[in-house]
Design a protein around this motif. Structure first.
Motif, mmCIF file in Angstrom:
data_model
loop_
_atom_site.group_PDB
_atom_site.id
_atom_site.type_symbol
_atom_site.label_atom_id
_atom_site.label_comp_id
_atom_site.label_asym_id
_atom_site.label_seq_id
_atom_site.Cartn_x
_atom_site.Cartn_y
_atom_site.Cartn_z
ATOM 1 N N SER A 49 0.917 -1.244 0.045
ATOM 2 C CA SER A 49 0.189 -0.080 -0.038
ATOM 3 C C SER A 49 0.768 1.371 -0.052
ATOM 4 C CB SER A 49 -1.159 0.072 1.264
ATOM 5 O OG SER A 49 -0.331 -0.134 2.379
ATOM 6 N N LYS A 50 1.772 1.158 0.802
ATOM 7 C CA LYS A 50 2.891 2.627 0.681
ATOM 8 C C LYS A 50 3.279 2.587 -0.669
ATOM 9 C CE LYS A 50 4.141 2.107 5.467
ATOM 10 N NZ LYS A 50 5.388 1.894 6.589
ATOM 11 N N ASN A 51 3.518 1.679 -1.556
ATOM 12 C CA ASN A 51 4.056 2.191 -2.694
ATOM 13 C C ASN A 51 3.113 1.854 -3.971
ATOM 14 O OD1 ASN A 51 7.312 2.147 -1.972
ATOM 15 N ND2 ASN A 51 6.756 0.104 -1.190
ATOM 16 N N ARG A 53 0.836 3.767 -5.227
ATOM 17 C CA ARG A 53 0.758 5.042 -6.427
ATOM 18 C C ARG A 53 2.168 5.097 -7.126
ATOM 19 N NH1 ARG A 53 -2.485 8.828 -6.609
ATOM 20 N NH2 ARG A 53 -3.086 8.697 -4.425
ATOM 21 N N ASN A 77 -2.269 3.281 4.711
ATOM 22 C CA ASN A 77 -1.100 3.591 4.380
ATOM 23 C C ASN A 77 -0.942 4.139 2.719
ATOM 24 O OD1 ASN A 77 1.124 2.551 6.407
ATOM 25 N ND2 ASN A 77 -0.370 0.860 6.045
ATOM 26 N N THR A 78 -2.264 4.505 2.177
ATOM 27 C CA THR A 78 -2.088 5.058 0.841
ATOM 28 C C THR A 78 -3.308 5.919 0.735
ATOM 29 O OG1 THR A 78 -1.863 4.478 -1.513
ATOM 30 C CG2 THR A 78 -3.506 3.051 -0.207
#
Length: 164
Positions: A49-51, A53, A77-78
């Motif tokens: 989720s952090k990555n 995008r 996380n996004t």
């Protein structure tokens, strides 16, 4: 075109999730499917989720049953839109998953479809992408027109049979 992420908490969710996969295939959408558990693989779920995008995702579909924290854990996380599919379980017929998915705290939104509503999750993800993709928007318009035509044909058949 942005990708759509599909994440399920367990492979036991795959039977439902295949409805979303089939819908995305029908529309020619690019997607990735993963199994990440909010509780059993929290590091991997967080990293995805952090990555999201940066990795080209425009929407993420999360399917989980029972406690169903996956969509919320991903959304935490996004800011990529997250759509939750509550999965029916043998315990509470999916009501537990529905409530876990829909009751998000302010500031961390999760769109939620019906229990086992994979097709609508895929369509909603496509509608999100269609805001900036005319090809997807046209395919969605065409699909709606086909659905309308099918219902009207069934209506005509019923009218002919019963309205004499």
């Amino acid at each position: 075109m942005k990708k759509i992420g599909i994440i399920m908490g367990s492979d036991s969710d795959l039977g439902v999730v295949e409805g979303a996969i089939d819908t995305l295939k029908k529309f020619g959408a690019e997607y990735e499917v993963h199994i990440y558990s909010a509780h059993r693989t929290p590091v991997e779920a967080s990293e995805f989720s952090k990555n999201a995008r940066k990795n080209g995702f425009g929407a993420i579909i999360c399917a989980a049953g029972k406690a169903a924290h996956l969509a919320g854990a991903i959304a935490a996380n996004t800011t990529v839109p997250v759509i939750g599919i509550p999965i029916k379980s043998s315990t509470l017929d999916g009501l537990d998953a529905l409530l876990s998915t829909v009751q998000m705290p302010g500031g961390i939104p999760v769109a939620t479809v019906a229990i086992d509503g994979a097709k609508n999750a895929a369509l909603l993800a496509l509608e999100i992408l269609a805001v900036s993709d005319e090809k997807i928007a046209q395919k969605l318009d065409d699909d709606r027109a086909e659905n309308s035509k099918a219902v009207l044909e069934k209506n005509r058949a019923v009218e002919e049979k019963y309205n004499k």
